[in-house]
Scaffold this motif. Structure first.
Motif, mmCIF file in Angstrom:
data_model
loop_
_atom_site.group_PDB
_atom_site.id
_atom_site.type_symbol
_atom_site.label_atom_id
_atom_site.label_comp_id
_atom_site.label_asym_id
_atom_site.label_seq_id
_atom_site.Cartn_x
_atom_site.Cartn_y
_atom_site.Cartn_z
ATOM 1 N N MET A 1 -5.235 -10.898 -2.283
ATOM 2 C CA MET A 1 -4.962 -9.949 -3.374
ATOM 3 C C MET A 1 -6.218 -9.344 -3.972
ATOM 4 S SD MET A 1 -1.675 -11.714 -5.166
ATOM 5 C CE MET A 1 -1.346 -10.506 -6.384
ATOM 6 N N HIS A 2 -7.312 -10.107 -4.005
ATOM 7 C CA HIS A 2 -8.496 -9.569 -4.682
ATOM 8 C C HIS A 2 -9.736 -10.352 -4.284
ATOM 9 C CE1 HIS A 2 -10.861 -7.649 -7.831
ATOM 10 N NE2 HIS A 2 -11.379 -8.838 -8.066
ATOM 11 N N VAL A 3 -10.829 -9.628 -4.051
ATOM 12 C CA VAL A 3 -12.120 -10.325 -3.863
ATOM 13 C C VAL A 3 -13.257 -9.637 -4.615
ATOM 14 C CG1 VAL A 3 -11.716 -11.445 -1.639
ATOM 15 C CG2 VAL A 3 -12.513 -9.077 -1.687
ATOM 16 N N SER A 4 -13.006 -8.446 -5.191
ATOM 17 C CA SER A 4 -13.988 -7.624 -5.890
ATOM 18 C C SER A 4 -14.697 -6.691 -4.916
ATOM 19 C CB SER A 4 -15.038 -8.427 -6.664
ATOM 20 O OG SER A 4 -16.125 -8.748 -5.817
ATOM 21 N N ASN A 5 -15.446 -5.771 -5.494
ATOM 22 C CA ASN A 5 -16.166 -4.789 -4.678
ATOM 23 C C ASN A 5 -17.501 -5.316 -4.157
ATOM 24 O OD1 ASN A 5 -14.711 -2.285 -4.237
ATOM 25 N ND2 ASN A 5 -14.486 -2.289 -6.447
ATOM 26 N N LEU A 6 -17.715 -6.613 -4.282
ATOM 27 C CA LEU A 6 -18.948 -7.203 -3.743
ATOM 28 C C LEU A 6 -18.816 -7.509 -2.253
ATOM 29 C CD1 LEU A 6 -19.779 -9.618 -6.699
ATOM 30 C CD2 LEU A 6 -20.553 -7.268 -6.332
ATOM 31 N N PHE A 7 -17.579 -7.297 -1.734
ATOM 32 C CA PHE A 7 -17.342 -7.616 -0.319
ATOM 33 C C PHE A 7 -16.575 -6.480 0.349
ATOM 34 C CE2 PHE A 7 -17.467 -11.389 -2.950
ATOM 35 C CZ PHE A 7 -18.485 -12.108 -2.326
ATOM 36 N N TYR A 8 -16.580 -6.497 1.678
ATOM 37 C CA TYR A 8 -15.794 -5.513 2.421
ATOM 38 C C TYR A 8 -14.332 -5.940 2.455
ATOM 39 C CZ TYR A 8 -20.218 -3.799 4.318
ATOM 40 O OH TYR A 8 -21.467 -3.278 4.465
ATOM 41 N N THR A 9 -13.423 -4.952 2.360
ATOM 42 C CA THR A 9 -12.009 -5.229 2.653
ATOM 43 C C THR A 9 -11.485 -4.073 3.504
ATOM 44 O OG1 THR A 9 -11.429 -4.290 0.479
ATOM 45 C CG2 THR A 9 -11.420 -6.689 0.667
ATOM 46 N N GLU A 10 -10.649 -4.413 4.476
ATOM 47 C CA GLU A 10 -10.273 -3.423 5.485
ATOM 48 C C GLU A 10 -9.414 -2.280 4.961
ATOM 49 O OE1 GLU A 10 -8.841 -5.662 8.877
ATOM 50 O OE2 GLU A 10 -10.745 -6.782 8.937
ATOM 51 N N PRO A 11 -8.350 -2.579 4.152
ATOM 52 C CA PRO A 11 -7.501 -1.454 3.732
ATOM 53 C C PRO A 11 -8.281 -0.408 2.927
ATOM 54 C CG PRO A 11 -6.492 -3.555 3.075
ATOM 55 C CD PRO A 11 -7.816 -3.883 3.689
ATOM 56 N N MET A 12 -9.282 -0.855 2.155
ATOM 57 C CA MET A 12 -10.075 0.105 1.359
ATOM 58 C C MET A 12 -10.815 1.086 2.277
ATOM 59 S SD MET A 12 -13.378 -0.348 -1.124
ATOM 60 C CE MET A 12 -12.861 -1.807 -1.918
ATOM 61 N N ALA A 13 -11.456 0.548 3.299
ATOM 62 C CA ALA A 13 -12.227 1.398 4.211
ATOM 63 C C ALA A 13 -11.291 2.342 4.965
ATOM 64 C CB ALA A 13 -13.007 0.524 5.185
ATOM 65 N N GLN A 14 -10.127 1.816 5.372
ATOM 66 C CA GLN A 14 -9.182 2.653 6.126
ATOM 67 C C GLN A 14 -8.619 3.770 5.248
ATOM 68 O OE1 GLN A 14 -6.824 -0.760 7.255
ATOM 69 N NE2 GLN A 14 -7.262 -0.406 9.422
ATOM 70 N N LEU A 15 -8.337 3.432 3.982
ATOM 71 C CA LEU A 15 -7.802 4.459 3.080
ATOM 72 C C LEU A 15 -8.859 5.521 2.778
ATOM 73 C CD1 LEU A 15 -5.449 5.471 1.345
ATOM 74 C CD2 LEU A 15 -6.335 4.068 -0.535
ATOM 75 N N ALA A 16 -10.098 5.090 2.590
ATOM 76 C CA ALA A 16 -11.171 6.065 2.339
ATOM 77 C C ALA A 16 -11.268 7.035 3.514
ATOM 78 C CB ALA A 16 -12.499 5.345 2.125
ATOM 79 N N GLN A 17 -11.195 6.510 4.718
ATOM 80 C CA GLN A 17 -11.247 7.378 5.903
ATOM 81 C C GLN A 17 -10.102 8.397 5.870
ATOM 82 O OE1 GLN A 17 -10.353 5.490 9.660
ATOM 83 N NE2 GLN A 17 -11.294 7.146 10.832
ATOM 84 N N GLN A 18 -8.893 7.912 5.573
ATOM 85 C CA GLN A 18 -7.740 8.834 5.584
ATOM 86 C C GLN A 18 -7.858 9.896 4.494
ATOM 87 O OE1 GLN A 18 -3.805 7.543 6.077
ATOM 88 N NE2 GLN A 18 -4.294 6.008 7.612
ATOM 89 N N LEU A 19 -8.316 9.485 3.306
ATOM 90 C CA LEU A 19 -8.441 10.462 2.218
ATOM 91 C C LEU A 19 -9.511 11.496 2.550
ATOM 92 C CD1 LEU A 19 -8.119 8.227 -0.980
ATOM 93 C CD2 LEU A 19 -6.477 9.906 -0.128
#
Ligand code: PLP
Length: 403
Positions: free
Chosen positions: A79-97
């Protein structure tokens, strides 16, 4: 409704609110407990057709199975790790946007107003790099950009509330769609023009092509950024993924939120490559923003909405809705694009009373100004839903005192 757990009911909820919540909202007397597609149910089991979708948030309908599945699976996993680490859905969503719009970098936020804060930072830092000491941001009167102090200062109607002052300096406004005044206001100190392609909170007033072109040209002349606030218009609402796609203008920065998470809070500020490198480590941040659950939800939303068939459906159904509204006695004009529609009522008809009456009749709409009903139905409705809603509006207008 049998699958809804017994709740505390409207009266108890209202008394808790009266005692414990800050008095910032005037709420309609309904306690919603369940939503499915275009439908809502209140605590008494009454069913409503939702032509507001939580102010253009549940654009794929309430509790869309794909969004629920994405949230459920992600919530089980992480559910959460903070922005101090990579998470896959964030990177994938940034690419799509990025790839679906301006092609630069993305900053995630938890709300619309925070997406605007990021855009303001990009604009001010970009201006400082151009040697501007006291950068200015120009907006239109009637624009709504949010309620945090930066966004508030860019929202002329709210920024005049002196009780909340002092306001952030460096903001000015010109009358909506006044292309000449906009050109005049943009000058050597301008960091950005920040405007809505269609003013939503003001009552659904499209920004004219002439004004958008004037904004683009004026920004280009001085090197300022054009920021389009697509927090309400974006994610398919107007029948294209982004409203600017139906205009001759491309912005340098775009903000989105509302419908992006399908009901889960998330916003984003997207840049063009020309200003993608402006913010650097330390300039901005947020603990929650771009978390795995919100970004997984948004990926599910985009997979539904970023579909040419659905977007054409939104354009066609929106035209049908506006045409039907225009033919009603009591409607002066139907404004908007796609399924972002304002029905301006004839003089003497109190839109607030009609909105309250429609709620009684089982149709949820909103009243952003005394003469206008705002309709933001789910994008996935069909013409039968439009017929039902327009019939209810027609019946309500027939019974209104001045008709
Ligand atoms: N910008 C626009 C165009 C909006 O319509 C809104 C909300 O209505 C906002 C910004 C602020 O978004 P939020 O309420 O998520 O902070």
């Amino acid at each position: 409704m049998s699958d809804v757990a017994e709740g505390i009911g409207l009266e108890e909820t209202r008394s808790l609110e009266a005692r414990y919540l800050m008095r910032t909202y005037k709420r309609a007397p309904v306690d919603f407990v369940k939503g499915e597609g275009p439908l809502l149910w209140d605590a008494e089991g009454k069913r409503y057709l939702d032509f507001l979708t939580g102010i253009s948030v549940c654009s794929v309908g309430h509790c869309h199975p794909e969004v629920v599945k994405a949230v459920r699976e992600q919530a089980h996993q992480l559910m959460h790790v903070s922005n101090l680490f990579y998470t896959e859905p964030m990177a994938q969503l940034a690419q799509q946007l990025s790839e679906s719009s301006l092609g630069g970098r993305v900053f995630f936020s938890n709300s619309g107003t925070e997406a605007i804060e990021c855009a303001i930072k990009v604009a001010r830092k970009h201006a400082h790099a151009r040697g501007i000491d006291a950068p200015e941001i120009v907006s239109f009167a009637g624009d709504f950009h949010g309620r945090s102090y930066g966004a508030l200062a860019a929202t002329p109607g709210l920024a005049k509330n002196e009780a909340l002052g002092p306001m952030l300096p460096g903001f000015r406004s010109v009358p909506h769609n006044d292309a000449a005044a906009l050109r005049e206001a943009v000058g050597a100190k301008t960091a950005a023009v920040l405007i809505e392609p269609i003013q939503g909170e003001a009552g659904i007033f499209p920004t004219s092509e002439e004004a958008l072109l004037a904004a683009r040209e004026a920004c280009d002349e001085v090197g300022a950024l054009l920021i389009l606030d697509e927090i309400q218009t974006g994610v398919g609402r107007t029948g294209s993924l982004w409203a600017y796609e139906q205009t001759p203008v491309h912005p340098d920065v775009l903000t989105t939120a509302k419908a992006l998470g399908g009901g889960v809070p998330i916003g984003a500020c997207v840049t063009a490559p020309s200003c993608a490198e402006v913010l650097e480590p330390g300039d901005h941040g947020s603990t929650f923003a771009g978390g795995p659950v919100a970004t997984a939800a948004a990926l599910a939303v985009l997979s539904i909405v970023n579909d040419p068939v659905l977007l054409r459906h939104v354009r066609e159904l929106g035209a049908y809705l506006r045409e039907k509204l225009d033919s009603l006695d009591g409607v002066r004009e139907a404004r908007g694009r796609g399924l972002m529609v304002g029905a301006a009522l004839e003089d003497g008809i109190d839109a607030k009373a009609i909105g309250a009456d429609l709620l009684e009749r089982g149709l949820v709409v909103n009243v952003p100004r005394p003469d206008t009903l705002r309709l933001l139905p789910p994008l996935v409705i069909d013409s039968d839903h439009v017929d039902q809603a327009v019939d209810l509006i027609g019946e309500s207008l027939l019974g209104s005192p001045s008709s």
